[in-house]
Design an enzyme around this catalytic site. Structure first.
Site, PDB file in Angstrom:
ATOM      1  N   LEU A  31     -22.303  47.139  18.974  1.00  0.00           N
ATOM      2  CA  LEU A  31     -23.667  46.726  20.108  1.00  0.00           C
ATOM      3  C   LEU A  31     -23.766  45.264  19.258  1.00  0.00           C
ATOM      4  CD1 LEU A  31     -25.779  49.899  21.082  1.00  0.00           C
ATOM      5  CD2 LEU A  31     -23.725  48.705  22.368  1.00  0.00           C
TER       6      LEU A  31
ATOM      7  N   GLU B 299     -25.446  43.031  15.466  1.00  0.00           N
ATOM      8  CA  GLU B 299     -25.891  43.406  13.832  1.00  0.00           C
ATOM      9  C   GLU B 299     -26.863  42.162  13.430  1.00  0.00           C
ATOM     10  OE1 GLU B 299     -23.865  41.238   9.507  1.00  0.00           O
ATOM     11  OE2 GLU B 299     -22.657  41.507  11.554  1.00  0.00           O
TER      12      GLU B 299
ATOM     13  N   PHE C  24     -30.591  43.534   8.073  1.00  0.00           N
ATOM     14  CA  PHE C  24     -29.742  44.736   7.795  1.00  0.00           C
ATOM     15  C   PHE C  24     -29.010  45.967   7.467  1.00  0.00           C
ATOM     16  CE2 PHE C  24     -34.789  43.254   7.089  1.00  0.00           C
ATOM     17  CZ  PHE C  24     -34.543  42.670   5.995  1.00  0.00           C
TER      18      PHE C  24
ATOM     19  N   LYS D 189     -28.875  52.954  14.462  1.00  0.00           N
ATOM     20  CA  LYS D 189     -28.225  52.063  13.114  1.00  0.00           C
ATOM     21  C   LYS D 189     -27.574  52.045  12.434  1.00  0.00           C
ATOM     22  CE  LYS D 189     -31.821  48.981  13.543  1.00  0.00           C
ATOM     23  NZ  LYS D 189     -33.347  48.853  13.666  1.00  0.00           N
TER      24      LYS D 189
ATOM     25  N   ASP E 298     -44.280  43.091  14.505  1.00  0.00           N
ATOM     26  CA  ASP E 298     -43.164  41.381  14.795  1.00  0.00           C
ATOM     27  C   ASP E 298     -42.719  42.076  16.230  1.00  0.00           C
ATOM     28  OD1 ASP E 298     -40.462  40.084  13.774  1.00  0.00           O
ATOM     29  OD2 ASP E 298     -40.019  42.320  13.674  1.00  0.00           O
TER      30      ASP E 298
END
Length: 377
Positions: A99, A101, A104, A131, A224
């Site tokens: 899906l 990148e 990390f 992930k 974030d």
């Protein structure tokens, strides 16, 4: 396989309810380390076990407790998958299952049975996003554990649901619900995407505000907030994702926490960049930048622009409170199809959130109440 054999907690079964075939977002750009002063190094969790603080409960009543990595994993209310199961779910991590990148790791699409969480054939059961962490990333390992720590304990309709994890040798994986519409970033900034209407943008803003308000009530600072971390389900309901930089907020008499400055350029609050002192009001600033992106259709930072227009806040802030000039920054793709009074109130709220003085920014509960009022305008 060590501790990778799958277990299912009662909370997972109950929280699944209607899985809605929703999806974790794809094609995320993970530019989180722009403010980090710490160079990455390589360690494994077995040789250097991490210690974190358990987040407070949703009502903020419980005191933080320091836990080791093993204690965090064992106390999380999510499933534990075998690495072999996740290989099967993604057809051995085939390229056509990829899906996106991030900084990390890689995110793959997989399929599992909704009830048993066993691997399913593509198209059967529910879609999930898996992930897979790059094993050489020390910062990635820290963020992986933070994801398990927070999303394993905190549950809310506007937080992406962590279904489970796998920890086996150097393999670190996370399994999320699959968010059908992907990230807000893709919808706002990719030319091929369908234009988001005013009403949809307001709905997304309200969903993100609900998630952030819940985190702050739980004494957690997100740290974030950005368009790529806002994921959308099939009904454009917004959910906060990627909790790798989340921190416990101050408790007792403390007014802030001090930490290495990390985040994404253009979203981070000025006082946090300058001092490293972090409060929930830093999240409110980032949320204000998100509101600014929603109303203008522009990125927080855009190097393709010239001069002051590269920085969205610097360019738009002088115009936000001016009724005669506000139209200059409103996304032209609306083609005038938005309520003028609602747009001005939205702009005023944005201006409050990005105030350079953190104590003058509103609480997220106030932000949410104002947005719900604007919805009726």
């Amino acid at each position: 396989m060590g501790n990778c054999f799958r277990t299912i907690s009662p909370k997972i079964q109950n929280s699944q309810g209607t899985a809605n075939n929703t999806t974790y977002g794809s094609s995320k750009s993970n530019n989180k380390s722009g403010f980090s002063s710490q160079p990455p190094s390589t360690v494994t969790s077995s040789s250097n076990p991490s210690s974190f603080t358990l987040p407070s409960s949703s009502n903020g009543s419980s005191l933080p407790v320091h836990l080791t990595e093993g204690e965090i994993l064992s106390s999380s209310n999510v499933a534990v998958f075998a690495f072999s199961e996740l290989k099967n779910a993604t057809r051995n991590f085939r390229p056509d299952s990829l899906l996106g990148e991030g900084g990390f790791g890689y995110v793959y699409k997989g399929w599992i049975d909704e009830q048993t969480l066993l691997t399913s054939k593509p198209g059967y059961g529910i879609a999930v996003a898996i992930k897979k962490l790059k094993p050489e990333s020390f910062q990635g390992q820290k963020e992986w554990l933070a994801e398990v720590r927070y999303l394993g304990q905190l549950h809310h309709p506007n937080l992406v649901r962590l279904i489970g994890y796998c920890s086996d040798g150097d393999n670190r994986l996370l399994v999320y619900e699959f968010m059908l519409k992907g990230s807000l970033e893709n919808h706002l900034f990719r030319r091929s995407s369908q234009i988001l209407s005013w009403s949809l943008r307001l709905k997304i803003a309200i969903g993100a505000a609900k998630g952030l308000e819940f985190l702050h009530d739980s004494k957690v600072i997100y740290r974030d907030l950005k368009a790529s971390n806002i994921l959308l389900d099939g009904e454009y309901e917004a959910k906060l994702s990627d909790f790798g930089l989340a921190k416990d907020g101050p408790t007792g008499d403390r007014t802030h926490i001090s930490t290495n400055v990390m985040g994404t350029q253009g979203y981070a609050a000025p006082e946090y960049i300058a001092t490293g002192r972090l409060t929930a009001k830093a999240d409110v600033y980032s949320y204000g930048v998100l509101l600014l992106e929603l109303i203008t259709g522009r990125r927080a930072m855009d190097r393709s622009k010239v001069g002051i227009e590269q920085n969205l806040v610097e360019w738009a802030k002088p115009l936000l409170g001016n009724k005669r000039k506000i139209f200059r920054i409103i996304d032209i793709r609306f083609e005038g199809k938005y309520p003028k009074k609602g747009a001005f109130e939205f702009a005023n709220l944005t201006l409050q959130c990005i105030n350079s003085q953190p104590n003058l920014r509103p609480q997220m509960s106030e932000v949410l109440a104002k947005l719900e009022h604007i919805l009726q305008v």
